[in-house]
Design a protein around this motif. Structure first.
Motif, PDB file in Angstrom:
ATOM      1  N   SER A  85       0.818  -1.221   0.000  1.00  0.00           N
ATOM      2  CA  SER A  85       0.000   0.000   0.000  1.00  0.00           C
ATOM      3  C   SER A  85       0.856   1.278   0.000  1.00  0.00           C
ATOM      4  O   SER A  85       0.330   2.369  -0.194  1.00  0.00           O
ATOM      5  CB  SER A  85      -0.919   0.007   1.218  1.00  0.00           C
ATOM      6  N   LEU A  86       2.165   1.164   0.211  1.00  0.00           N
ATOM      7  CA  LEU A  86       3.041   2.342   0.251  1.00  0.00           C
ATOM      8  C   LEU A  86       3.320   2.866  -1.150  1.00  0.00           C
ATOM      9  O   LEU A  86       3.322   2.107  -2.120  1.00  0.00           O
ATOM     10  CB  LEU A  86       4.368   1.972   0.939  1.00  0.00           C
ATOM     11  N   PRO A  87       3.579   4.184  -1.280  1.00  0.00           N
ATOM     12  CA  PRO A  87       3.914   4.729  -2.597  1.00  0.00           C
ATOM     13  C   PRO A  87       5.289   4.249  -3.065  1.00  0.00           C
ATOM     14  O   PRO A  87       6.109   3.785  -2.273  1.00  0.00           O
ATOM     15  CB  PRO A  87       3.912   6.247  -2.376  1.00  0.00           C
ATOM     16  N   ALA A  88       5.530   4.368  -4.373  1.00  0.00           N
ATOM     17  CA  ALA A  88       6.768   3.868  -4.978  1.00  0.00           C
ATOM     18  C   ALA A  88       7.985   4.621  -4.444  1.00  0.00           C
ATOM     19  O   ALA A  88       7.913   5.805  -4.110  1.00  0.00           O
ATOM     20  CB  ALA A  88       6.702   3.996  -6.495  1.00  0.00           C
ATOM     21  N   ASN A  89       9.111   3.931  -4.384  1.00  0.00           N
ATOM     22  CA  ASN A  89      10.419   4.458  -3.959  1.00  0.00           C
ATOM     23  C   ASN A  89      10.402   5.054  -2.554  1.00  0.00           C
ATOM     24  O   ASN A  89      11.144   5.993  -2.273  1.00  0.00           O
ATOM     25  CB  ASN A  89      10.955   5.469  -4.967  1.00  0.00           C
ATOM     26  N   THR A  90       9.575   4.528  -1.675  1.00  0.00           N
ATOM     27  CA  THR A  90       9.532   4.977  -0.288  1.00  0.00           C
ATOM     28  C   THR A  90      10.620   4.251   0.496  1.00  0.00           C
ATOM     29  O   THR A  90      10.879   3.077   0.264  1.00  0.00           O
ATOM     30  CB  THR A  90       8.162   4.647   0.338  1.00  0.00           C
ATOM     31  N   GLU A  91      11.251   4.982   1.416  1.00  0.00           N
ATOM     32  CA  GLU A  91      12.221   4.338   2.300  1.00  0.00           C
ATOM     33  C   GLU A  91      11.455   3.752   3.491  1.00  0.00           C
ATOM     34  O   GLU A  91      10.793   4.482   4.233  1.00  0.00           O
ATOM     35  CB  GLU A  91      13.265   5.346   2.788  1.00  0.00           C
ATOM     36  N   VAL A  92      11.546   2.445   3.642  1.00  0.00           N
ATOM     37  CA  VAL A  92      10.791   1.739   4.667  1.00  0.00           C
ATOM     38  C   VAL A  92      11.719   1.401   5.835  1.00  0.00           C
ATOM     39  O   VAL A  92      12.691   0.663   5.669  1.00  0.00           O
ATOM     40  CB  VAL A  92      10.165   0.447   4.102  1.00  0.00           C
ATOM     41  N   THR A  93      11.413   1.967   6.995  1.00  0.00           N
ATOM     42  CA  THR A  93      12.114   1.629   8.240  1.00  0.00           C
ATOM     43  C   THR A  93      11.052   1.385   9.307  1.00  0.00           C
ATOM     44  O   THR A  93       9.853   1.613   9.063  1.00  0.00           O
ATOM     45  CB  THR A  93      13.044   2.767   8.699  1.00  0.00           C
ATOM     46  N   ALA A  95      10.646   3.118  12.021  1.00  0.00           N
ATOM     47  CA  ALA A  95      10.100   4.423  12.417  1.00  0.00           C
ATOM     48  C   ALA A  95       9.062   4.912  11.414  1.00  0.00           C
ATOM     49  O   ALA A  95       8.001   5.432  11.791  1.00  0.00           O
ATOM     50  CB  ALA A  95      11.231   5.434  12.550  1.00  0.00           C
ATOM     51  N   SER A  96       9.356   4.753  10.102  1.00  0.00           N
ATOM     52  CA  SER A  96       8.411   5.230   9.079  1.00  0.00           C
ATOM     53  C   SER A  96       7.120   4.417   9.090  1.00  0.00           C
ATOM     54  O   SER A  96       6.036   4.947   8.844  1.00  0.00           O
ATOM     55  CB  SER A  96       9.061   5.181   7.696  1.00  0.00           C
ATOM     56  N   LEU A  97       7.220   3.116   9.363  1.00  0.00           N
ATOM     57  CA  LEU A  97       6.023   2.276   9.427  1.00  0.00           C
ATOM     58  C   LEU A  97       5.172   2.623  10.649  1.00  0.00           C
ATOM     59  O   LEU A  97       3.948   2.574  10.582  1.00  0.00           O
ATOM     60  CB  LEU A  97       6.410   0.796   9.468  1.00  0.00           C
ATOM     61  N   MET A  98       5.812   3.004  11.756  1.00  0.00           N
ATOM     62  CA  MET A  98       5.062   3.398  12.947  1.00  0.00           C
ATOM     63  C   MET A  98       4.378   4.751  12.746  1.00  0.00           C
ATOM     64  O   MET A  98       3.273   4.976  13.231  1.00  0.00           O
ATOM     65  CB  MET A  98       5.981   3.420  14.167  1.00  0.00           C
TER      66      MET A  98
END
Length: 148
Positions: A85-93, A95-98
């Motif tokens: 469901s995240l947009p393209a080229n997103t940095e996933v960590t 902290a970002s998921l929380m």
């Protein structure tokens, strides 16, 4: 030389002690086992593990299928399907998921599991990846970076 002539080397094999053959033999009557009691009878004295009526060790210890790991590694796990469901080229960590509310609790470092499909390229930074998750992220055009 015949088979009935051969035998062990002289002095290599001692004859068994003949017990219970009279007092002059040295081990007469009770055969050196004392007067009466469980250990003087024929056959084995007690079964292996018997502790004289005390609850034996094999019955005292807890019956577990396996021993628990003392310092078990705990991970915050998430499947690849949740990242779709995240947009393209997103940095996933973690902290970002929380921040986005995809992960609600921090149970330790982030681990990505491979259940589901992913069609969006993502830059994922996590402590651990399963082989299937790494393959799906890289197949979608993303990158996997393991952080300590």
């Amino acid at each position: 030389m015949r088979l009935n002539n051969i035998g062990p080397k002289e002095g290599s094999k001692q004859r068994p002690r003949r017990v219970g053959r009279g007092i002059s033999a040295g081990q007469g009557a009770s055969c050196g086992k004392g007067m009466r009691g469980q250990k003087s009878r024929s056959g084995t004295g007690t079964k292996p593990g018997f502790e004289g009526g005390q609850m034996p060790l094999y019955r005292r210890i807890p019956k577990l299928k396996h021993f628990t790991v003392v310092n078990k590694r705990r991970y915050t796990t998430i499947n690849v399907s949740k990242l779709a469901s995240l947009p393209a080229n997103t940095e996933v960590t973690l902290a970002s998921l929380m921040e986005r509310g995809i992960v609600t609790s921090n149970d330790g470092p982030l681990k990505i599991l491979g259940d589901g499909e992913l069609n969006v390229p993502l830059q994922v930074k996590a402590a651990a990846f399963t082989a299937g998750a790494r393959k799906k992220i890289e197949a979608a055009g993303g990158s996997c970076e393991a952080i300590a």
